[in-house]
Design a protein around this motif. Structure first.
Motif, mmCIF file in Angstrom:
data_model
loop_
_atom_site.group_PDB
_atom_site.id
_atom_site.type_symbol
_atom_site.label_atom_id
_atom_site.label_comp_id
_atom_site.label_asym_id
_atom_site.label_seq_id
_atom_site.Cartn_x
_atom_site.Cartn_y
_atom_site.Cartn_z
ATOM 1 N N UNK A 99 34.255 -6.773 -0.020
ATOM 2 C CA UNK A 99 35.451 -5.926 -0.088
ATOM 3 C C UNK A 99 35.273 -4.808 -1.113
ATOM 4 N N UNK A 100 34.654 -5.126 -2.246
ATOM 5 C CA UNK A 100 34.415 -4.110 -3.287
ATOM 6 C C UNK A 100 33.491 -3.023 -2.755
ATOM 7 N N UNK A 101 32.415 -3.427 -2.079
ATOM 8 C CA UNK A 101 31.463 -2.450 -1.544
ATOM 9 C C UNK A 101 32.103 -1.631 -0.423
ATOM 10 N N UNK A 102 32.967 -2.261 0.362
ATOM 11 C CA UNK A 102 33.665 -1.519 1.415
ATOM 12 C C UNK A 102 34.562 -0.446 0.819
ATOM 13 N N UNK A 103 35.270 -0.790 -0.253
ATOM 14 C CA UNK A 103 36.117 0.202 -0.927
ATOM 15 C C UNK A 103 35.267 1.335 -1.481
ATOM 16 N N UNK A 104 34.092 0.987 -2.015
ATOM 17 C CA UNK A 104 33.183 2.029 -2.522
ATOM 18 C C UNK A 104 32.744 2.953 -1.392
ATOM 19 N N UNK A 105 32.404 2.374 -0.245
ATOM 20 C CA UNK A 105 31.973 3.193 0.891
ATOM 21 C C UNK A 105 33.094 4.107 1.386
ATOM 22 N N UNK A 106 34.316 3.590 1.393
ATOM 23 C CA UNK A 106 35.449 4.423 1.816
ATOM 24 C C UNK A 106 35.593 5.622 0.883
ATOM 25 N N UNK A 107 35.507 5.378 -0.413
ATOM 26 C CA UNK A 107 35.589 6.479 -1.371
ATOM 27 C C UNK A 107 34.446 7.456 -1.232
ATOM 28 N N UNK A 108 33.249 6.937 -0.907
ATOM 29 C CA UNK A 108 32.069 7.792 -0.810
ATOM 30 C C UNK A 108 32.069 8.672 0.430
ATOM 31 N N UNK A 109 32.894 8.359 1.415
ATOM 32 C CA UNK A 109 32.937 9.175 2.628
ATOM 33 C C UNK A 109 34.283 9.876 2.813
ATOM 34 N N UNK A 110 35.134 9.795 1.815
ATOM 35 C CA UNK A 110 36.426 10.474 1.875
ATOM 36 C C UNK A 110 36.236 11.904 1.366
ATOM 37 N N UNK A 111 35.610 12.713 2.186
ATOM 38 C CA UNK A 111 35.140 14.026 1.734
ATOM 39 C C UNK A 111 36.200 15.124 1.824
ATOM 40 N N UNK A 112 37.311 14.870 2.495
ATOM 41 C CA UNK A 112 38.270 15.960 2.653
ATOM 42 C C UNK A 112 38.982 16.296 1.341
ATOM 43 N N UNK A 113 39.123 15.318 0.435
ATOM 44 C CA UNK A 113 39.780 15.595 -0.847
ATOM 45 C C UNK A 113 38.978 16.581 -1.702
ATOM 46 N N UNK A 114 37.677 16.337 -1.947
ATOM 47 C CA UNK A 114 36.924 17.356 -2.690
ATOM 48 C C UNK A 114 36.805 18.662 -1.916
ATOM 49 N N UNK A 115 36.832 18.598 -0.582
ATOM 50 C CA UNK A 115 36.791 19.837 0.189
ATOM 51 C C UNK A 115 38.012 20.698 -0.046
ATOM 52 N N UNK A 116 39.178 20.083 -0.082
ATOM 53 C CA UNK A 116 40.415 20.828 -0.370
ATOM 54 C C UNK A 116 40.371 21.397 -1.777
ATOM 55 N N UNK A 117 39.911 20.587 -2.717
ATOM 56 C CA UNK A 117 39.830 21.036 -4.106
ATOM 57 C C UNK A 117 38.826 22.178 -4.250
ATOM 58 N N UNK A 118 37.733 22.106 -3.481
ATOM 59 C CA UNK A 118 36.733 23.171 -3.535
ATOM 60 C C UNK A 118 37.334 24.504 -3.095
ATOM 61 N N UNK A 119 38.090 24.477 -2.014
ATOM 62 C CA UNK A 119 38.710 25.708 -1.529
ATOM 63 C C UNK A 119 39.752 26.245 -2.505
ATOM 64 N N UNK A 120 40.439 25.337 -3.194
ATOM 65 C CA UNK A 120 41.525 25.762 -4.080
ATOM 66 C C UNK A 120 41.039 26.184 -5.463
#
Length: 346
Positions: A99-120
């Motif tokens: 479960x811990x590694x799954x949560x890590x993988x989810x965070x590692x592929x949640x790329x839209x948040x840094x993408x929004x921040x990059x544009x802003x």
């Protein structure tokens, strides 16, 4: 558009400021030094040709992105510490670790948040955020284990999510910056090299971890990964920047062929343990060679950053001595608007 290519040193006329810009520094002995260090021919708008110095400033963004992703190893070294989580944190089951590694993988592929921040907010904010988030995640897990504070699986999953998130923020910072800085004809080559160094981070950090006997079985491994990853990312982020509008790097000016040769050498080096792991006095020769190689790469990055900061400082000092005029500022002290655009025939 200006497509950066190495060009001859500017003429004496190109280095001469317009008479309207003469100031109290005109007779100063510091002025020639500052002009040479800051490559002010573009700031002054006297030349439509990019100098070698400014071309190297722009190429520094590419090399810094390469080195940044060479440290973004979270996805690849997870197995090195997750297999010891049950020993470090008594009471965890195999399902809890998954479960811990799954949560890590989810965070590692949640790329839209840094993408929004990059544009802003731009690449700098994303890069620094990725470094600090990674450091916070790894150190939080290390402190909890070292202090023998038993928390629920939910808290550990949250920390795993934070660790993964830091990695993807660094990837988005480097990847978007390189993609936006290169001309479309060379963009695929540049992005491919950046992702190659991302993959090489697995072999580099695996060899560094194995170099220290017993390090992979101790919680201090978490602190090592977090501190080294964040330190390299912070150092690299100084050189990562978007080029001014209208500018684009070409493969020759960014020295992508040199970067490819270094990546191939690193790939051969980190793959050598497949053929055997020779030791001398108990020291793994391959791991030691990887450590020396990576140390040389980091020294190179330090020199690039020191040069860039020195030139920025000289440019600020020189610009402060001139009357303020619009269109002469930018991330590298030169805006395309400051230089005369070449005619269609040119």
């Amino acid at each position: 558009n200006f497509f950066l290519e190495p060009c001859p040193a500017p003429s004496a006329r190109a280095l001469r400021p317009p008479s309207s810009r003469c100031s109290c520094m005109e007779k100063s002995l510091l002025k020639p030094l500052l002009m040479a260090a800051a490559n002010t021919e573009l700031v002054l708008g006297e030349s439509a040709c990019w100098s070698r110095g400014i071309a190297l400033d722009y190429a520094t963004t590419f090399w810094s992105a390469l080195i940044m992703l060479s440290s973004a190893c979270t996805l690849f070294v997870t197995s090195r510490w997750s297999s010891h989580m049950r020993a470090w944190e008594p009471g965890l089951s195999d399902e809890d670790v998954v479960s811990i590694i799954t949560a890590l993988d989810i965070g590692a592929f949640l790329a839209f948040l840094p993408g929004i921040c990059y544009d802003a907010f731009g690449c700098k904010v994303v890069g620094y955020a990725g470094a600090f988030v990674s450091l916070a995640g790894y150190l939080s897990l290390y402190v909890l284990i070292q202090a023998e504070v038993h928390v629920g699986v939910g808290v550990l999953c949250l920390i795993g999510f934070v660790i993964g998130t830091g990695s993807i923020w660094l990837v988005i910072c480097a990847l978007n910056t390189v993609a936006g800085n290169f001309h479309k004809e060379d963009r695929g080559r540049a992005v491919g090299l950046v992702m190659t160094t991302f993959g090489l981070s697995a072999g580099i950090f695996s060899q560094l971890i194995s170099l220290v006997e017993g390090a992979h079985t101790q919680p201090s491994l978490l602190a090592f990964i977090g501190v080294s990853m964040a330190s390299i990312a912070l150092l690299s982020n100084v050189g990562v920047a978007r080029l001014p509008d209208g500018c684009a790097l070409r493969a020759s000016s960014a020295k992508t062929s040199v970067a490819l040769a270094i990546c191939v050498a690193a790939l051969l080096l980190v793959s050598a343990p497949v053929l055997g792991r020779p030791e001398v006095a108990g020291v793994d020769i391959i791991a030691a060679a990887v450590a020396v190689f990576y140390a040389a790469v980091l020294v190179f990055q330090v020199l690039l950053v020191a040069r860039l900061l020195l030139r920025r400082g000289c440019r600020v000092l020189y610009s402060a001595s001139l009357p303020a005029e619009p269109g002469h500022s930018g991330a590298f002290g030169a805006s395309p608007a400051a230089s005369p655009s070449p005619s269609p025939s040119a």
